[in-house]
Design an enzyme around this catalytic site. Structure first.
Site, mmCIF file in Angstrom:
data_model
loop_
_atom_site.group_PDB
_atom_site.id
_atom_site.type_symbol
_atom_site.label_atom_id
_atom_site.label_comp_id
_atom_site.label_asym_id
_atom_site.label_seq_id
_atom_site.Cartn_x
_atom_site.Cartn_y
_atom_site.Cartn_z
ATOM 1 N N GLU A 1 0.822 -1.232 0.000
ATOM 2 C CA GLU A 1 0.000 0.000 0.000
ATOM 3 C C GLU A 1 0.843 1.264 0.000
ATOM 4 O O GLU A 1 0.627 2.170 0.803
ATOM 5 C CB GLU A 1 -0.997 -0.015 1.179
ATOM 6 C CG GLU A 1 -2.071 -1.073 1.003
ATOM 7 C CD GLU A 1 -3.287 -0.865 1.882
ATOM 8 O OE1 GLU A 1 -3.394 0.182 2.530
ATOM 9 O OE2 GLU A 1 -4.148 -1.777 1.903
HETATM 10 C C1 LIG Z 1 3.003 -9.384 0.347
HETATM 11 C C2 LIG Z 1 2.577 -8.379 -0.647
HETATM 12 C C3 LIG Z 1 1.225 -8.218 -0.921
HETATM 13 C C4 LIG Z 1 0.812 -7.340 -1.925
HETATM 14 N N1 LIG Z 1 -0.501 -7.262 -2.289
HETATM 15 C C5 LIG Z 1 -0.846 -6.593 -3.414
HETATM 16 C C6 LIG Z 1 -2.161 -6.662 -3.956
HETATM 17 O O1 LIG Z 1 -3.039 -7.308 -3.406
HETATM 18 N N2 LIG Z 1 -2.430 -6.003 -5.118
HETATM 19 C C7 LIG Z 1 -1.490 -5.277 -5.760
HETATM 20 O O2 LIG Z 1 -1.772 -4.725 -6.803
HETATM 21 N N3 LIG Z 1 -0.231 -5.140 -5.245
HETATM 22 C C8 LIG Z 1 0.116 -5.796 -4.111
HETATM 23 N N4 LIG Z 1 1.391 -5.702 -3.618
HETATM 24 C C9 LIG Z 1 2.331 -4.843 -4.280
HETATM 25 C C10 LIG Z 1 2.821 -3.699 -3.419
HETATM 26 O O3 LIG Z 1 1.888 -2.676 -3.375
HETATM 27 C C11 LIG Z 1 4.168 -3.272 -4.053
HETATM 28 O O4 LIG Z 1 5.086 -4.232 -3.611
HETATM 29 C C12 LIG Z 1 4.586 -1.920 -3.678
HETATM 30 O O5 LIG Z 1 3.805 -1.009 -4.364
HETATM 31 C C13 LIG Z 1 6.060 -1.666 -4.001
HETATM 32 O O6 LIG Z 1 6.417 -2.085 -5.273
HETATM 33 P P1 LIG Z 1 7.737 -2.972 -5.475
HETATM 34 O O7 LIG Z 1 7.682 -4.096 -4.505
HETATM 35 O O8 LIG Z 1 7.839 -3.314 -6.896
HETATM 36 O O9 LIG Z 1 8.912 -2.039 -5.031
HETATM 37 P P2 LIG Z 1 9.612 -0.906 -5.909
HETATM 38 O O10 LIG Z 1 8.594 -0.024 -6.535
HETATM 39 O O11 LIG Z 1 10.621 -1.530 -6.797
HETATM 40 O O12 LIG Z 1 10.322 -0.055 -4.780
HETATM 41 C C14 LIG Z 1 11.580 -0.431 -4.228
HETATM 42 C C15 LIG Z 1 11.996 0.649 -3.231
HETATM 43 O O13 LIG Z 1 12.142 1.896 -3.914
HETATM 44 C C16 LIG Z 1 11.415 2.894 -3.210
HETATM 45 N N5 LIG Z 1 10.924 3.895 -4.165
HETATM 46 C C17 LIG Z 1 10.286 3.705 -5.331
HETATM 47 N N6 LIG Z 1 9.997 4.880 -5.883
HETATM 48 C C18 LIG Z 1 10.446 5.835 -5.064
HETATM 49 C C19 LIG Z 1 10.448 7.257 -5.083
HETATM 50 N N7 LIG Z 1 9.917 7.963 -6.054
HETATM 51 N N8 LIG Z 1 11.018 7.904 -4.043
HETATM 52 C C20 LIG Z 1 11.565 7.215 -3.018
HETATM 53 N N9 LIG Z 1 11.597 5.884 -2.962
HETATM 54 C C21 LIG Z 1 11.041 5.203 -3.967
HETATM 55 C C22 LIG Z 1 10.272 2.157 -2.534
HETATM 56 O O14 LIG Z 1 9.821 2.884 -1.402
HETATM 57 C C23 LIG Z 1 10.960 0.860 -2.137
HETATM 58 O O15 LIG Z 1 11.605 1.043 -0.919
HETATM 59 C C24 LIG Z 1 1.793 -6.563 -2.604
HETATM 60 C C25 LIG Z 1 3.139 -6.713 -2.268
HETATM 61 C C26 LIG Z 1 3.543 -7.617 -1.333
HETATM 62 C C27 LIG Z 1 4.995 -7.763 -1.067
#
Ligand SMILES: Cc1cc2nc3c(=O)[nH]c(=O)nc-3n(C[C@H](O)[C@H](O)[C@H](O)COP(=O)(O)OP(=O)(O)OC[C@H]3O[C@@H](n4cnc5c(N)ncnc54)[C@H](O)[C@@H]3O)c2cc1C
Length: 822
Positions: free
Chosen positions: A502
């Site tokens: 989220e």
């Molecule tokens: C267990 C679990 C359940 C989930 N459930 C759902 C679901 O039901 N439906 C769904 O659609 N998604 C779901 N997600 C997805 C979740 O919302 C994403 O994992 C989240 O949005 C982060 O994306 P990412 O993991 O690809 O990380 P990335 O986007 O690759 O981010 C990696 C790091 O970079 C940082 N970062 C990225 N952009 C910036 C910025 N502009 N400034 C500063 N820092 C930044 C982030 O904070 C993070 O620390 C789930 C994820 C998990 C792990």
């Protein structure tokens, strides 16, 4: 008299007007009166007064003549503003305009109206909601065997799934007319807290369908047919929903989804209909492996202009039944040993009719707005509530364990090192629970709290992670060794999940809290931005002039207020509260003014570049967040009838917040790229230096003491947790032993004294007890008490061990046989 005395008087009066935020005209009039009166009283000649008055009038009168000010000052500034303001993308505009502004707007105003906060209704549960907590939720908790769920089954057992569906846990937000529970946000939060105090896996399973997902989206945007069909089925669990937004190439930057749909004709239930051919690759989707209906976000294209003349319609949402031909669903991810159902969903050229678009074809392209608007509500509840439940339980468990576990002949909670960790647990738990209560209450007041939900999501999960860390440290090996006796390990493993979902936390802090807050909550920035969008020039100039001069007055007022509070150490000012809390409100007044001033300065000096200065933006966001958290705590204290017993918790958490605000502002000033501006700001914000102290050791001792013995404050902290001393609830049983463990302490001291005399020769504990009794060192009753506490507490310091083949078997076959030893 010095020639400048009347001018100084006029200036002081102007500062006073700025402090109280009078209008420019009143300020001008008051300053003129001061100038003449002081001049006369001080015996200045009429000539001297006249000359000073003319100079004064030349400066201020033009500012009071609207047409002159607009043409000569505002118009050129409008030109500059239009050039330097970064253009916002559609996505950013949607994000900024989504949601409502509540009390957080007051905090950003630099002069919070505390009565507005204190007048808000006291959040309470209805009789029906209370009965649900004491009935089905209690029963559910009674059924949960978290070790079985997390280790043996990697899923909820069928009877738990059935129970959740039967009692409509998955339909808490669905109105009664559709067969749902229609609970308040507070009740929804309380249910999640109680479940998460025992099992993160079950809590996530319940949280997701009640958060951002098909039900919420259908309620707001669904067509009548969609609502009538899906909502009753979602309410009673005939349908299990999931929502798929994230994919390998679109995580935090969710708008960049490459998944697409092409409007075309296709076959559906044997008929040829207009629909969408979808290609997508989603991952991390909670509940997907067991979902019967998938909410899907994708970008919609209409190359043959079948829907209209736009070929790229934008992000669109659809519902895909599980049986949709070509849908790849069912495989699982394994999130850190907290095995709620989560997995990928894929599809290539899958056809669904337009009637499956959420809201029908009229809502095509509106998906991002729909998601952002709903997100502020779901995010305000799910994760802050789960964090609150885990924190409450962390506080109760750590306090009880620290009292029961003895080392070096003492309860470990009496060691100062452990006491320090306990104090953090108590203070943070108080803050998190107040924060989650505040955002749930905001939702119940009908708000869509975009900024508070980001604050709550970030800070509740970060502070809960800190509590988890301290709880693990306090429990030592007991927290590390997994098994049915371990009540901490899975919660600790769940912490990074809450941090990631989220809106991942780093991004939430660096980009969203201040970024959204500065525009949404600031009294003038959004007005200025909206003014420049007006097409009619004179209207635009008029609106811009109004916003700009309001903004300038606002800046001057905040500078005056910041400096005044700085030099007086925020000791003065009319505020509500009692003897203990009035100084807290004053301190918040000080930091509210400081935030408003620093935010304006940063925006003015750095302009659009501030968006990329994430470290500065994050720190300014920290100030806003801590102002919000501290206000939530003060409101909680008032709502609960100012309980004096809670004051150590409130004081610890409050001083921690204020210290964090000072550190954050200091960080902004130390790293502000335009140094002379930083020096000037430091003079205004910290004229006497940085004088806020972190919570003292003495205060920490009082907080630790609250956690380590039964009392009303601790009960309030442990509200909405599962504390029944049932066989599946080690913490509940350990907590129930606490009064006896405390009663046994003086007896233990007598017993130890007897041991030291050397007259007791037995090596085993029961033999020693018998000899102590025979020697008359302890009474029969005392002997029984010591024996009982010793035997009962053995269970709580025990851990599990496994035959290595049994452990292998658990991995291979999902079964294990356990043997428990100390
Ligand atoms: C267990 C679990 C359940 C989930 N459930 C759902 C679901 O039901 N439906 C769904 O659609 N998604 C779901 N997600 C997805 C979740 O919302 C994403 O994992 C989240 O949005 C982060 O994306 P990412 O993991 O690809 O990380 P990335 O986007 O690759 O981010 C990696 C790091 O970079 C940082 N970062 C990225 N952009 C910036 C910025 N502009 N400034 C500063 N820092 C930044 C982030 O904070 C993070 O620390 C789930 C994820 C998990 C792990």
């Amino acid at each position: 008299m010095h020639n400048w005395t009347p001018l100084v008087a006029a200036l002081l009066v102007s500062f006073g007007c700025a402090y109280f935020r009078t209008s420019l005209r009143i300020c001008t009039g008051a300053a003129a009166v001061a100038l003449i009166a002081v001049g006369l009283l001080a015996g200045a000649s009429w000539l001297a007064i006249g000359i000073t008055a003319v100079v004064f009038a030349l400066i201020v009168v033009p500012l009071n003549i609207d047409s002159f000010r607009r043409k000569r000052i505002s118009a050129p500034l409008l030109n500059i503003y239009q050039k330097i303001t970064p253009t916002l993308s559609e996505t950013e505009k949607v994000a900024l305009e989504a949601g409502t502004v509540g009390f957080e707007g007051e905090l950003f105003s630099g002069k919070p109206d505390w009565n507005q906060l204190l007048r808000q209704p006291v959040p309470t549960l209805s009789v029906e909601e209370k009965a649900f907590l004491d009935g089905p939720v209690e029963e559910l908790c009674h059924m949960i065997n978290d070790w079985q769920i997390t280790h043996e089954l990697a899923d909820l057992p069928p009877e738990l799934w059935d129970f959740l569906k039967k009692h409509k846990f998955l339909g808490m937000i669905i109105p009664k007319e559709y067969g749902g529970l229609q609970f308040s946000a507070l009740a929804h939060s309380a249910v999640l807290q109680k479940i998460n105090s025992l099992s993160a896996t079950v809590a996530v399973t319940v949280a997701v369908p009640n958060s951002l997902g098909p039900a919420e989206l259908l309620l707001h945007y669904g067509t009548k047919e969609q609502k009538d069909h899906y909502l009753p089925r979602l309410a009673d669990g005939r349908e299990i929903p999931c929502f798929a937004l994230t994919g390998p190439y679109a995580g935090s930057d969710a708008t960049s989804i490459p998944d697409y749909g092409i409007v075309c004709k296709g076959e559906w239930n044997g008929a040829s209909v207009l629909g969408v051919k979808l290609t997508f690759d989603k991952r991390y989707i909670t509940l997907a492996p067991v979902a019967s209906v998938v909410g899907l976000a994708f970008r919609l294209y209409d190359p043959e202009a079948l829907l209209g003349d736009k070929s790229d319609l934008g992000i669109t949402l659809a519902l895909l039944p599980r049986e949709t031909k070509g849908l790849e669903i069912g495989r699982r991810h394994f999130p850190l040993n907290v095995p709620f159902q989560n997995g990928p969903v894929r599809g290539k050229d899958i056809f669904v009719p337009l009637s499956q678009l959420i809201g029908g074809p009229e809502m095509a392209g509106q998906g991002w707005r729909m998601l952002v608007e709903c997100l502020s509500v779901g995010r305000a509840i799910s994760l802050p509530s789960n964090a609150a439940g885990a924190s409450r339980m962390g506080a109760i468990a750590s306090g009880a364990y620290a009292r029961i576990r003895k080392q070096f002949g003492m309860a470990i909670g009496r060691f100062e090192g452990v006491e320090e960790a306990l104090a953090r647990i108590g203070g943070y738990a108080y803050a998190i629970t107040a924060l989650s209560r505040a955002t749930a209450a905001a939702v119940d007041r009908g708000e869509k709290p975009a900024v508070p939900s980001a604050i709550a999501k970030y800070h509740a999960t970060e502070l809960a992670r800190e509590i988890g860390k301290d709880a693990m440290d306090i429990h030592g090996g007991k927290g590390v060794i997994l098994g049915p006796k371990n009540y901490l390990g899975r919660a600790w493993q769940a912490a990074p999940i809450a941090i990631t979902v989220e809106g991942a936390n780093i991004m939430t802090r660096s980009l969203m809290i201040f970024g959204q807050g500065a525009i949404r909550c600031h009294p003038f920035v959004l007005k200025e931005m909206q003014a420049v969008q007006l097409t009619d020039y004179s209207e635009r100039l008029r609106a811009f002039d109004r916003a700009l001069f309001g903004h300038i007055g606002f800046g001057i007022s905040n500078a005056v207020r910041s400096f005044f509070y700085g030099v007086t150490a925020a000791k003065f000012g009319f505020v509500p509260g009692d003897k203990a809390t009035r100084r807290y409100y004053r301190k918040l007044n000080r930091y509210a003014a400081a935030l408003a001033l620093m935010a304006d300065t940063a925006m003015l000096v750095l302009g659009g570049k501030l968006k990329f200065k994430e470290k500065l933006s994050a720190r300014l966001g920290d100030v806003l967040s801590n102002l919000y958290i501290a206000s939530a705590m003060l409101k909680r204290y008032e709502d609960q009838g100012r309980p004096a017993a809670d004051l150590p918790l409130l004081a610890w958490a409050f001083h921690d917040c204020v210290h964090r605000m000072q550190t954050a502002l200091d960080g902004v000033l130390r790293n502000f790229p335009v140094r002379p501006v930083a020096w000037l700001m430091r003079g205004l914000l910290f004229p006497l230096g940085r004088r806020e102290e972190a919570p003292s050791d003495r205060l920490g001792r009082r907080v630790a003491a609250i956690l380590c013995s039964p009392n009303e404050s601790r009960d309030r902290l442990g509200e909405w947790t599962y504390l029944t001393p049932a066989p599946n609830n080690t913490i509940g049983r350990m907590n129930a032993l606490l009064p006896d463990a405390i009663a046994a302490e003086p007896v233990e001291r007598k017993f130890m004294k007897a041991l030291k005399t050397g007259k007791i020769t037995a090596r085993d504990y029961s033999g020693q007890l018998a000899e102590a009794l025979a020697l008359g060192a302890i009474t029969q009753e005392e002997c029984k008490l010591l024996d009982h506490v010793h035997t009962a507490s053995f269970e709580f310091i025990s851990v599990d061990d496994f035959d290595s083949r049994e452990l292998e078997a658990a991995v291979k076959h999902g079964k294990t046989v356990l043997r428990s030893v100390a």
